[in-house]
Design a protein around this motif. Structure first.
Motif, PDB file in Angstrom:
ATOM      1  N   VAL A 225     -49.906 -24.965   0.425  1.00 48.75           N
ATOM      2  CA  VAL A 225     -51.339 -25.250   0.581  1.00 48.75           C
ATOM      3  C   VAL A 225     -51.954 -25.619  -0.765  1.00 48.75           C
ATOM      4  O   VAL A 225     -52.775 -26.545  -0.861  1.00 48.75           O
ATOM      5  CB  VAL A 225     -52.071 -24.042   1.192  1.00 48.75           C
ATOM      6  CG1 VAL A 225     -53.574 -24.288   1.230  1.00 48.75           C
ATOM      7  CG2 VAL A 225     -51.543 -23.749   2.588  1.00 48.75           C
TER       8      VAL A 225
ATOM      9  N   MET B 171     -53.734 -29.222  -1.460  1.00 50.79           N
ATOM     10  CA  MET B 171     -55.163 -29.278  -1.757  1.00 50.79           C
ATOM     11  C   MET B 171     -55.431 -29.784  -3.170  1.00 50.79           C
ATOM     12  O   MET B 171     -56.317 -30.620  -3.381  1.00 50.79           O
ATOM     13  CB  MET B 171     -55.786 -27.901  -1.549  1.00 50.79           C
ATOM     14  CG  MET B 171     -55.697 -27.403  -0.121  1.00 50.79           C
ATOM     15  SD  MET B 171     -56.545 -25.830   0.167  1.00 50.79           S
ATOM     16  CE  MET B 171     -58.257 -26.352   0.059  1.00 50.79           C
TER      17      MET B 171
ATOM     18  N   LEU C 285     -56.978 -18.976  -2.601  1.00 55.76           N
ATOM     19  CA  LEU C 285     -55.580 -18.840  -2.190  1.00 55.76           C
ATOM     20  C   LEU C 285     -54.954 -17.550  -2.720  1.00 55.76           C
ATOM     21  O   LEU C 285     -54.140 -16.921  -2.037  1.00 55.76           O
ATOM     22  CB  LEU C 285     -54.771 -20.044  -2.669  1.00 55.76           C
ATOM     23  CG  LEU C 285     -55.036 -21.354  -1.913  1.00 55.76           C
ATOM     24  CD1 LEU C 285     -54.235 -22.498  -2.513  1.00 55.76           C
ATOM     25  CD2 LEU C 285     -54.695 -21.200  -0.441  1.00 55.76           C
TER      26      LEU C 285
ATOM     27  N   GLY D 269     -45.710 -29.014   0.468  1.00 50.67           N
ATOM     28  CA  GLY D 269     -47.069 -29.482   0.234  1.00 50.67           C
ATOM     29  C   GLY D 269     -47.112 -30.962  -0.087  1.00 50.67           C
ATOM     30  O   GLY D 269     -47.988 -31.694   0.391  1.00 50.67           O
TER      31      GLY D 269
END
Length: 331
Positions: free
Chosen positions: A78, A82, A113, A158
């Protein structure tokens, strides 16, 4: 991003309280139902730990540790998706100060996070934190190895997720938002390479990574500061420091083609594997630089007075590993 229990913050708080109740330090793993060790600071251990104990070899076969590593894998995936999206969008939007916007957004995302992954694995999502925590002794080298592998795989996932949603033009133009020292750009007489020299990039990586450990992770390693600040505030400081270092590293050079200090090898290796090409040029800098910084920070914690850094009771301290390896007794 840090030690065995969320930069070891919760364990550190419990540690301070335990000193007033029988002199026991009882760090508890963030994985439910699993305790790592109990150390009596008033009595010598009856059975000296073996090298396997100090290295945490048994954790290689622990289902709880592997399950915790899933949090590191997902959290890093993630993070890469991002952060790299922000890198692309801030540049694509033609903002006057894209690195400033990137730094602010990075700080916010990293903080969120860390808080999300903390209950699962302790909230590392960065090989720098896992390696540094292993050297200091908050976690074993075996657990750190598992975490780093999971983080690297997360970085790849990712990058794959980002590649699936962007056009091939953006993928090529922005290198999936990966860590770069140089890029190939059109010039008056053909393509030219622009960016930062390898030596400069290596020093920046070392300096920024050390500052990151000293200015933010330090607070979690010190029991007194951890207890006073609390893990929510510490995670916020970690995110803020990283954001500031991203801004500093991209501003101090003003070199187009250089993406700034990575300070997270897992974030760098994902796009390098998925995109390839020039992302591999000098890629070793994003691993060697942070590793050197971790060792330097560990040496710093061993040099300063004990009363200023309460690390004596950490079971997996690397100095103990070295003593046992060379036939000495672990203290």
């Amino acid at each position: 991003m840090a030690a065995n229990n969320g930069l070891h913050v919760t364990a550190a708080m419990d540690d301070e309280e335990s000193h007033s109740n029988g002199g026991k330090i009882q760090p508890v793993s963030s994985t439910p139902g699993h305790q790592n060790w109990v150390l009596d600071i008033d009595k010598k251990q009856q059975v000296p730990p073996t090298l396997g104990d100090l290295l945490g070899v048994h954790e290689l076969f622990s289902l709880d540790v592997w399950r915790a590593s899933i949090g590191e894998l997902v959290g890093t995936a993630v993070l890469v998706f991002m952060l790299d999206t922000i890198v692309i969008s801030t540049i694509e939007a033609d903002i006057k100060i894209p690195n400033l916007v990137l730094s602010v957004l990075a700080a916010i995302i990293i903080t969120i996070l860390l808080l999300a992954v903390h209950p699962v694995s302790g909230g590392h999502i960065n090989p720098i934190i896992s390696f540094s925590a292993a050297l200091v002794g908050l976690i074993s080298l075996s657990r750190a190895l598992i975490y780093i592998i999971a983080q690297s795989l997360g970085g790849v996932l990712g990058a794959l997720a980002l590649k699936a949603v962007v056009s091939s033009k953006i993928e090529q133009g922005f290198s999936l938002g990966g860590c770069t020292l140089t890029v190939v750009a059109p010039g008056p007489n053909g393509p030219i390479t622009i960016g930062l020299e390898t030596a400069q990039a290596l020093w920046l990586e070392i300096f920024c990574s050390f500052i990151f450990l000293f200015a933010s992770i330090w607070m979690a390693y010190d029991h007194r500061q951890a207890k006073e600040l609390g893990h929510i505030l510490i995670f916020s400081i970690v995110g803020t420091v990283l954001g500031l270092l991203v801004f500093v590293s991209t501003s101090v050079t003003t070199q187009k083609g250089y993406a700034g200090a990575g300070m997270n090898p897992a974030r760098c290796i994902g796009p390098a594997i998925v995109r390839g090409g020039h992302l591999w040029d000098g890629h070793w800098v994003f691993w060697v630089g942070p590793a050197v910084a971790c060792v330097a920070f560990y040496l710093y914690t061993k040099i300063i007075p004990r009363q200023h850094h309460k690390s004596k009771g950490y079971e997996h301290d690397f100095s103990k590993v070295v003593k046992v390896m060379f036939g000495g007794k672990s203290m």
